[in-house]
Design a protein around this motif. Structure first.
Motif, PDB file in Angstrom:
ATOM      1  N   LYS A 359      35.865  48.511  68.868  1.00  0.00           N
ATOM      2  CA  LYS A 359      35.137  49.536  68.117  1.00  0.00           C
ATOM      3  C   LYS A 359      34.252  50.380  69.033  1.00  0.00           C
ATOM      4  N   HIS A 360      34.405  50.211  70.361  1.00  0.00           N
ATOM      5  CA  HIS A 360      33.622  50.950  71.358  1.00  0.00           C
ATOM      6  C   HIS A 360      32.129  50.676  71.194  1.00  0.00           C
ATOM      7  N   LEU A 361      31.780  49.412  70.938  1.00  0.00           N
ATOM      8  CA  LEU A 361      30.383  49.002  70.812  1.00  0.00           C
ATOM      9  C   LEU A 361      29.943  48.266  72.071  1.00  0.00           C
ATOM     10  N   THR A 397      28.814  47.528  62.101  1.00  0.00           N
ATOM     11  CA  THR A 397      28.341  48.570  63.018  1.00  0.00           C
ATOM     12  C   THR A 397      29.546  49.377  63.483  1.00  0.00           C
ATOM     13  N   GLU A 398      29.466  50.698  63.336  1.00  0.00           N
ATOM     14  CA  GLU A 398      30.565  51.579  63.735  1.00  0.00           C
ATOM     15  C   GLU A 398      30.316  52.228  65.084  1.00  0.00           C
ATOM     16  N   GLN A 399      29.076  52.394  65.476  1.00  0.00           N
ATOM     17  CA  GLN A 399      28.771  52.974  66.775  1.00  0.00           C
ATOM     18  C   GLN A 399      27.389  52.497  67.223  1.00  0.00           C
ATOM     19  N   GLY A 400      27.237  52.410  68.546  1.00  0.00           N
ATOM     20  CA  GLY A 400      25.954  51.973  69.074  1.00  0.00           C
ATOM     21  C   GLY A 400      26.090  50.649  69.797  1.00  0.00           C
ATOM     22  N   GLU A 401      25.256  49.666  69.419  1.00  0.00           N
ATOM     23  CA  GLU A 401      25.193  48.429  70.175  1.00  0.00           C
ATOM     24  C   GLU A 401      24.755  47.271  69.301  1.00  0.00           C
ATOM     25  N   ASN A 524      23.311  53.303  78.571  1.00  0.00           N
ATOM     26  CA  ASN A 524      22.712  52.463  77.539  1.00  0.00           C
ATOM     27  C   ASN A 524      21.384  51.911  78.033  1.00  0.00           C
ATOM     28  N   ASP A 603      34.665  48.227  77.964  1.00  0.00           N
ATOM     29  CA  ASP A 603      35.974  48.522  77.372  1.00  0.00           C
ATOM     30  C   ASP A 603      37.037  48.249  78.428  1.00  0.00           C
TER      31      ASP A 603
END
Length: 897
Positions: A359-361, A397-401, A524, A603
């Motif tokens: 999910k690119h988290l 959670t869809e984006q972030g951390e 980040n 990733d």
């Protein structure tokens, strides 16, 4: 009168008083509003009159000022004697000295207005006396407002008398109406009082009308009828109450027996399913163990390790199916085993990071240095709680951390042998509504009814976690804000192990790392904070940068100051310029020879590790980074600094175009397939649009590194689409995206037409693979290297830079390009005369893109400066840059190599 006494009055009196109060309030507000309106009107009229008078005097005294005729000015001011409101007027020169004045001799002001502020008793107006824009002097006029207040007072008295008469008439009418309106209600009240005293529900109230009171009477009579019916039903129910109680008791007994049977059946079903699932899971874990013993690469070992850990955790979670009933029955007994806290936390995050990276988290864990890592407790149950909380955080959670933090909890239970820890799991997800939080730890609870369909899950995880945390002597709670994420907290108590585990000895300070300069480049903030804390604890000197260009600048500055960095911890996935682009620029920069690069990425895409090695990256690690792995990587990297450099690899036959995101605009399907086939084995990502209109929509919705634009298409051709894209970029101040024209026409006119439309380059069909890849590589390299250039593009190059090297494929285009530039320069000179700066900006923008496409960056730099001057509508600078561009064209020498 108090409120209570008011409500004790008869309803007729209440109605009269309410109507009188309302009428009084309305009339008072009306009088006040009228007074304020009249006062404002009077002030405005006086101010307008005074302004007009000042205009006339200013006009009549212009000549007096020009010829210094004070007598004429005095006579003009003397005419104010006819206006009783004007008390004082003065004409002064620009330097403030008096030129002439007028003052009326008046008696004492009206005593009843003496209490008013000065601003309300008089009005003063200052006005400059101008002639052809020049100030000749200044006029000051002061007027008293006594007459205005006299007129205002008289008007207010008249209004008050009129409203008083109206109030008296309305009061007489209210007295009559109140009695008439309340009489039926009084009669109904008397009937109800008799009913209450006698309990005779057979009486009826007489109805006199069909208005609301009549409806009230009907409702009262209906109520009496229902009471009579209810009394009859109560007598019947009282007779049968014993039978009803016995029947309900029997039904309750049967329901209890059925619930007990269902609970036994559920436990048996869960036990059976747990056994059936354990059987294949044991085989999976066993095969993973066998696979670990076979020869594997480092990357394969990492995959098998994660696979093995995931299998073990899944097996543990299968046991959790039975834990719910055990928690409820209080049959769970915690184990007391020595364990490594950091290993439990890092392994849990490591397993779940695979799901997060899809999910690119970002997933990060941070353990406070004061927390003891060697504990005694139940590591399986602790891992189970962390797995539930971190898994939920990733799921919602869809984006972030997602961040896991562990520290000491100051609650008085820390005595050296026992420690209470505070765990927190934070995310940047959907958050939880306040009305749901109090039920979030209940069984089968989700944030809303759609959560299961959207995110999956049964809602048991938090219930089990709550029970386990309480067994570990702690509690669990959360803080959340809808749309901004959630943080789950829990505390737990553990015993501190007497002896540290052997693997912890090497995590202390190391002489090899003391005073080593290391730069962290990561967008980040949390990752930088954690890495900084760990590296500083090992004695290293740490610098930070939150993007690639800033990191390159800090590396260059440290090299210039004679204090270069020895290590670079580089995030692989960053906006604007990713870690691979930074590594490529470092590899190609001779000034940064000797810098060791370690890439940390969240990733782990296919072929990324191979690409990293090709770029000279010493170590490639996947987040979340374990402290042990990080330490080993640092020591390995530092030891590699002492070894001789490897030979430079031989260049491949075809150029590497990098990880470009390309928009391919082509209406013919087989032409699309050819281009996609050429790019199949590259790292480029290709999106498709079948015509110019779709291309424009794609471009507005996403960010592309390059556009391949077919010029002849239906609906909207490539020329129009390109112009629309350039217009979209100009309107938003975006950096122009390279657009490569694809056309079956190889005529010079068509190439020029594409370039004039805003394309940066042109490829003729049929397209050759090498030509396409070389073209993409050229523009990909320019985009990647752009931020690392020491001098910004907007700075005009030295005039000595007049010899440029241009790719031979542009040999036939350069003369036409220069001729076109001269025509554009002449047109822009004409546009300056007509103040058409928008046209100049558009032309300069196109010239800037074309200059970069031909590799003549001086033209692009001058065009950029020209566009900025046109944006500021600075005629002098615009003419200067046009002359500069023309002079450069006369001097430039093109070398086709």
């Amino acid at each position: 009168m108090s409120i209570q006494r008011f409500w004790d009055l008869p309803i007729a009196d209440q109605l009269r008083r309410i109507m009188v109060y309302i009428l009084s309030g309305v009339m008072t507000l009306t009088l006040l509003a009228e007074g304020v309106h009249e006062m404002n009107k009077s002030f405005d009229a006086t101010r307008n009159q005074l302004t007009s008078l000042a205009e006339v005097i200013a006009s009549n005294t212009q000549g007096a000022f020009l010829f210094n005729d004070t007598e004429s000015a005095r006579q003009t001011l003397a005419s104010l004697q006819a206006m009783p409101d004007i008390e004082f007027a003065e004409l002064s020169k620009p330097d403030g000295t008096s030129f002439s004045n007028y003052r009326r001799v008046t008696g004492a002001p009206s005593p009843y207005l003496a209490w008013l502020p000065d601003d309300w008793r008089q009005m003063t107006l200052d006005r400059p006396i101008l002639l052809d824009g020049n100030t000749l002097g200044n006029l000051k006029i002061n007027a008293n407002l006594y007459l205005m207040w006299h007129r205002f007072g008289f008007s207010l008295i008249i209004s008050t008398l009129i409203l008083g008469v109206a109030f008296f008439c309305a009061w007489l009418l209210i007295r009559r109406l109140a009695t008439r309106l309340t009489q039926p209600i009084v009669e109904l009240s008397a009937t109800a009082r008799r009913l209450s005293e006698n309990s005779d529900y057979d009486i009826q109230v007489e109805k006199r009308g069909t208005d609301e009171v009549g409806e009230l009477v009907d409702a009262f009579n209906a109520m009496l009828k229902q009471i009579r019916q209810r009394d009859a039903e109560l007598r019947t129910h009282r007779d049968n109450l014993k039978l009803e109680v016995e029947k309900q008791t029997a039904e309750l007994r049967e329901a209890m027996e059925a619930a007990q049977a269902a609970s036994i059946a559920k436990s048996q079903f869960l036990a059976s399913m747990s056994h059936e699932i354990r059987t294949p899971m044991n085989a999976i874990i066993g095969m993973a163990d066998l696979l670990q013993d076979t020869p594997l690469t480092d990357e394969q070992k990492e995959y098998v390790h994660i696979f093995h850990l995931a299998g073990e955790n899944l097996l543990n979670l299968i046991n959790d199916i039975l834990d719910l009933s055990k928690v409820e029955a209080g049959r769970i007994v915690l184990e007391h085993l020595p364990f490594d806290l950091s290993k439990i936390v890092e392994n849990t995050c490591d397993v779940l990071a695979v799901r997060a990276h899809e999910k690119h988290l970002e997933v990060a864990c941070d353990i406070d240095p004061e927390v003891p890592l060697n504990l005694v407790g139940d590591p399986t149950r602790l891992r189970q709680v962390l797995f539930n909380l971190v898994g939920n955080a990733i799921k919602f959670t869809e984006q972030g951390e997602v961040l896991v933090e562990i520290g000491r909890h100051n609650s008085g239970h820390d005595d050296g042998k026992t420690v209470e820890l505070l765990f927190s799991v934070s995310d940047t997800g959907i958050g939880i509504e306040p009305d749901v939080r109090e039920h979030i730890f209940d069984k089968f609870s989700q944030a809303d009814s759609s959560t299961t369909r959207l995110y999956g899950g049964t809602g048991l995880g938090l219930t089990i976690s709550k029970g386990l945390v309480e067994l570990m002597g702690g509690r669990i709670w959360l803080e959340s804000e809808p749309g901004k994420g959630s943080t789950f907290f829990f505390t737990a108590r553990f015993n501190v192990a007497d002896r540290p585990q052997p693997e912890h000895h090497h995590l202390g300070s190391h002489t090899e790392l003391q005073d080593i300069k290391v730069l962290i480049v990561d967008d980040n903030d949390t990752n930088r904070l954690i890495l900084n804390r760990v590296l500083t604890g090992w004695g290293m000197r740490v610098g930070e940068a939150d993007n690639g260009p800033e990191g390159l600048a800090k590396l260059a500055r440290a090299r210039t100051e004679g204090k270069p960095y020895r290590l670079l911890l580089l995030d692989g996935r960053m906006p604007v310029m990713d870690g691979f682009q930074v590594a490529e620029l470092i590899r190609d920069n001779p000034a940064l020879v000797g810098l060791t690069v370690m890439m940390l990425t969240s990733d782990n895409r296919k072929n990324d590790s191979v690409r990293a090695r090709e770029l000279g990256v010493e170590t490639y690690m996947v987040k979340p980074i374990k402290r042990k792995e990080l330490l080993n990587g640092l020591l390995k990297a530092l030891s590699a600094l002492q070894k001789p450099a490897d030979a430079v690899p031989v260049a491949t036959a075809l150029p590497d175009i990098g990880a470009l995101r390309i928009l391919l605009v082509e209406d013919y399907v087989y032409n699309r397939k050819v281009v996609q086939g050429y790019l199949k084995n590259t790292r480029a990502q290709v999106d498709i649009a079948e015509n110019g209109q779709l291309a424009l929509e794609h471009f507005k919705m996403g960010r592309y590194d390059l556009v391949l634009m077919d010029m002849q298409m239906p609906i909207m051709d490539g020329y129009t689409a390109t112009r629309e894209i350039r217009r979209y970029e100009r309107d938003r101040g975006l950096t122009p995206t390279p657009i490569i024209a694809l056309s079956a026409f190889a005529l010079e006119e068509e190439i020029s037409k594409s370039l004039q439309a805003g394309c940066d380059d042109h490829l003729s069909k049929p397209i050759k693979k090498r030509e396409l890849l070389e073209c993409l590589a050229r523009y990909g390299t320019l985009d990647a290297a752009g931020p690392a250039v020491a001098v910004p593009m907007a700075v005009i190059p030295s005039t000595a830079d007049h010899i440029v090297r241009v790719d031979p494929i542009f040999q036939e285009l350069i003369p036409d390009f220069f001729d076109s530039l001269r025509v554009d320069i002449a047109a822009m000179h004409a546009a300056v005369s007509g103040s058409d700066y928008a046209a100049i900006r558009a032309t300069a923008h196109d010239i800037k893109g074309a200059g970069g496409g031909f590799n003549i960056h001086a033209i692009s730099a001058i065009a950029m400066a020209l566009g900025e001057a046109a944006k500021a509508q600075d005629s002098r600078r615009t003419q200067q840059h046009l002359q500069e561009l023309s002079s450069y064209l006369d001097r430039v020498q093109v070398s086709f190599e």
